[in-house]
Design a protein around this motif. Sequence first.
Motif, PDB file in Angstrom:
ATOM      1  N   LYS A 124       0.826  -1.202   0.000  1.00  0.00           N
ATOM      2  CA  LYS A 124       0.000   0.000   0.000  1.00  0.00           C
ATOM      3  C   LYS A 124       0.867   1.262   0.000  1.00  0.00           C
ATOM      4  N   LEU A 125       1.911   1.226   0.767  1.00  0.00           N
ATOM      5  CA  LEU A 125       2.805   2.384   0.826  1.00  0.00           C
ATOM      6  C   LEU A 125       3.389   2.720  -0.550  1.00  0.00           C
ATOM      7  N   SER A 126       3.763   1.698  -1.339  1.00  0.00           N
ATOM      8  CA  SER A 126       4.349   1.957  -2.667  1.00  0.00           C
ATOM      9  C   SER A 126       3.303   2.545  -3.597  1.00  0.00           C
ATOM     10  N   CYS A 127       2.083   2.164  -3.374  1.00  0.00           N
ATOM     11  CA  CYS A 127       0.988   2.730  -4.156  1.00  0.00           C
ATOM     12  C   CYS A 127       0.893   4.229  -3.885  1.00  0.00           C
ATOM     13  N   ILE A 128       1.005   4.619  -2.582  1.00  0.00           N
ATOM     14  CA  ILE A 128       0.974   6.046  -2.215  1.00  0.00           C
ATOM     15  C   ILE A 128       2.105   6.790  -2.934  1.00  0.00           C
ATOM     16  N   ASN A 129       3.281   6.191  -2.956  1.00  0.00           N
ATOM     17  CA  ASN A 129       4.459   6.783  -3.615  1.00  0.00           C
ATOM     18  C   ASN A 129       4.172   7.130  -5.066  1.00  0.00           C
ATOM     19  N   ASP A 130       3.552   6.200  -5.790  1.00  0.00           N
ATOM     20  CA  ASP A 130       3.232   6.423  -7.203  1.00  0.00           C
ATOM     21  C   ASP A 130       2.291   7.614  -7.337  1.00  0.00           C
TER      22      ASP A 130
END
Lengths: 161, 739
Positions: free
Chosen positions: B556-562
């Motif tokens: 989920k965190l990497s999704c936020i990054n994108d």
Amino acid sequence: MLVLTFRIAEYSYALKAMLVAEVVPPAIYKELPRSPEYVKGIFNYRGTITPVVDLSMLATDAPCKSMMSTRVIILDLADLDSSEPRGEKFLGLLAENITETISIVDSDFESSGLEIPDAPWLGKVARVDGGMLQLIEPGKLLSDELRMVLFPKEDMVQVDG
Amino acid sequence: MRFSLRRKIMTIACGAAIVPIVVMLVLTSVLETRLADSVATEIRALIKSHISQVTSDLYEQCQSANELLTLETERALMVFNTLFEDGGEIRVLEKESVWTTINSRSDKATLGLPILMIGNYSMTSAKRKNNPLPLLAEAFSISGAYGTIYQRVNIEGDMVVVDSTTVGNEKMAPGVMFYSLDNKGQRNSVIDGVLAGGTVYEHEDGDDGIRYVAFHPLRDGSGLIVGMFAVYMQDDISENLHDSILKTSINKSGFVWVLGTKGVNRGKYIMSRSNNLKAEKASQVTDANKDLIFQIIVKAIRVGEGKLISKEYEWKLAPDEAGRMKLSVYTYFEPWGWVIGSGVYLDEYNGVKARLTGTMAELGKWLGLAGFVLFVITLIVSFYVSGLIANPISHMVGIAKMIASGNIFDAKKSIKMVEKVCPNARKAVRNVHKQENLDETGLLFLSVRDMVDSLSSLIGQVQRSGIQVTTSSTEIAASAHQLGATVGQQAAATNQISATSSEISANSGELAVTMGVVNDSASSMASLAQDGQDGLKTMIRIMEELSDSTSSITDKLSCINDKANSIEGIVSTITKVADRTNLLSLNAAIEAEKAGKFGQGFSVVAGEIRRLADQTSVAALEIENMIGNMRVAVDSGVVEMDSFASDVRHGADKASKLGKKLDGIMRGVRDLNPRIEQVNDGMSAQAQGAEQISDAMVQLSDTATHTSEALGEFNRAATQLNEAVQGLRSEVTRFKVSE
């Protein structure tokens, strides 16, 4: 009187808006080998090959930083030399922080009292909020030598012919 | 100061060299003095005899000249007499003639005289002037003597010259008066003699004293003395004598001199021959010389004629000059009243003396130089030779001193040094097998070297032996001590063992009881382990679930990054638009300015546009900052989640390992029970054994005590031995054979 302000190193300078043809964003310049260092190069301004002089380099030997507010002030040569025809030859001046025009009364400008032989283009000085503002005299900017380099006469004769 | 052997040798050698030279120098100087004295005396005698000879020769010469003169004058007188006798009668006429007299006493210059006739010739002034009587001329040609005729003027006998053949004689010129009384009123002896009728001889005064004049009376027919004539010889003889005297020379500046003693010549030089006649004559005027001359004259007259007198005196050529010593020999010649002498300056003979004494001084100088050279050579040679003799001995003395003080090592070093330094020692070492070639110092060196070697090896041997004995005795003592200690320890150990074994037997009983308790505990531990294993299994399961949920958070965190990235793109676009808008507003403002009054409204619009663009820029900048912060937070969250996941995995691994270990423990505890039973049996048997050991140990302890006492005795003996050896070593240590 309306002046266009810009910056060389940390200090503010100004050009009379009447003398400015246009302000354009920086473009890609064709460099001229073996030209003086302050001649940044030439570029295509509305179909006219226009030389660009880096004011910061000319005044302080340090080139202008590449920023959004670093822009090219286009001057019509006719404004500098009345013998030139209007709208045919232009000169670009690269300077930093070109974002403001200020309206100042003529009488606010005073003579600086200094004559610097290497920089005859430095003009009168006015006090504004947050410091001093010195006018640049574009007419004296174009020394004979620079003029020979940037606008050779032969070419002009040919163009006229 | 110590008078070393070397100095003694050098002193003897130098003394032997220098003493003869010193004696020679003394003898030379004595000889020089004597020689100088005797030479001076000899020279004096020689000079004296020489000038005496000269003086006596002169005297003889004067005497013979005088005799000759006398004889000649007498002969001439005879001639004149004969001629006058033949010349005719002498008479005086009544008639007078006038004479102009040469007269010193009377103003009356003219004199009337009766004419004197000799034969047919009248003696008048007119007749006889420049025309002497033929008789006189004849007499002169015969005898070579001058004749003068006087005429008597009066009864007293005053005479006047009336004719003369003399030349240059003022006293006998015609007209000259010859008075019978002299200035003092005395009768003239010549005139008296002539008036008495005799012939008078006289050495004429005033001249140089050797004019010998004979006066003879002239008589007329009646025998009256009417005049006289004077005869004297030509000056040949006296001139010859002069020449002869003046030619006499003595040495360089020696000369002869003649002093007058009579009349006007008294005290004056009649003749003198010297290199500087004028100076000599001038020197007469000095008072000192005048006195001297009168002394000489007086003495010569007193001593008598023909006696030689020698005199040494100082003669000054000028009053202010330093005088020169002069030696003269003189005598008195009475007939002429002369003092004849000859003299030399003594300093002219100093050269001879000086040469002689100079030679002697030269000899002395060379002797001195030779003596000095000899002394230097002797000094060098004696220095070298004495070095040859004294150096080895002084080295030997040094070595002997070192041996005496026991420092044999230094003595050996010193011998090696001497071998290097001293040539005599080197020679001795080379000729060690041919000792008949060596001198005493060489032999002494070899003997000392051998002695030091032998002594060194002897002392070394003794020292080593002492060290060995000391070491051995110390070792023995140490061994004995060790042995004693060991025995003591053994006793203690046996006591301890016996105590321990009693304790073991007691402890074994207690251990058996404890084992029962252990057995019970082991059973309860097995059940507890079972419970633990169940708990662990539950934990492992929970951990696995945790790991799964962690990885879903990371996603989920990497999704936020994108998402953040895409927002950044949008903000960048907004910024560009704002920038363009600003540019546009600038150009618009410029254009409005150019349009002048018509552009004023437009200028306001342009300012508003620029303000909007600025606000947009600021908002875009804020969004950009927020996105940046968010991305930093997300990135750190991802990192933390990753490390949490790995921690969880690690914990699960550890829990499963713990479970396995608990399994092992449970199996061990189950096996433990039957073994504890076996241990219990063993313990009882061990308690009995321990008691038996304790008894045996008590016996062993007693024996050890006895052994210890015996060792004490042995130890004392070893200590005594050690003390004796220490005494020996301290004596030998005095001798140092190594560094």
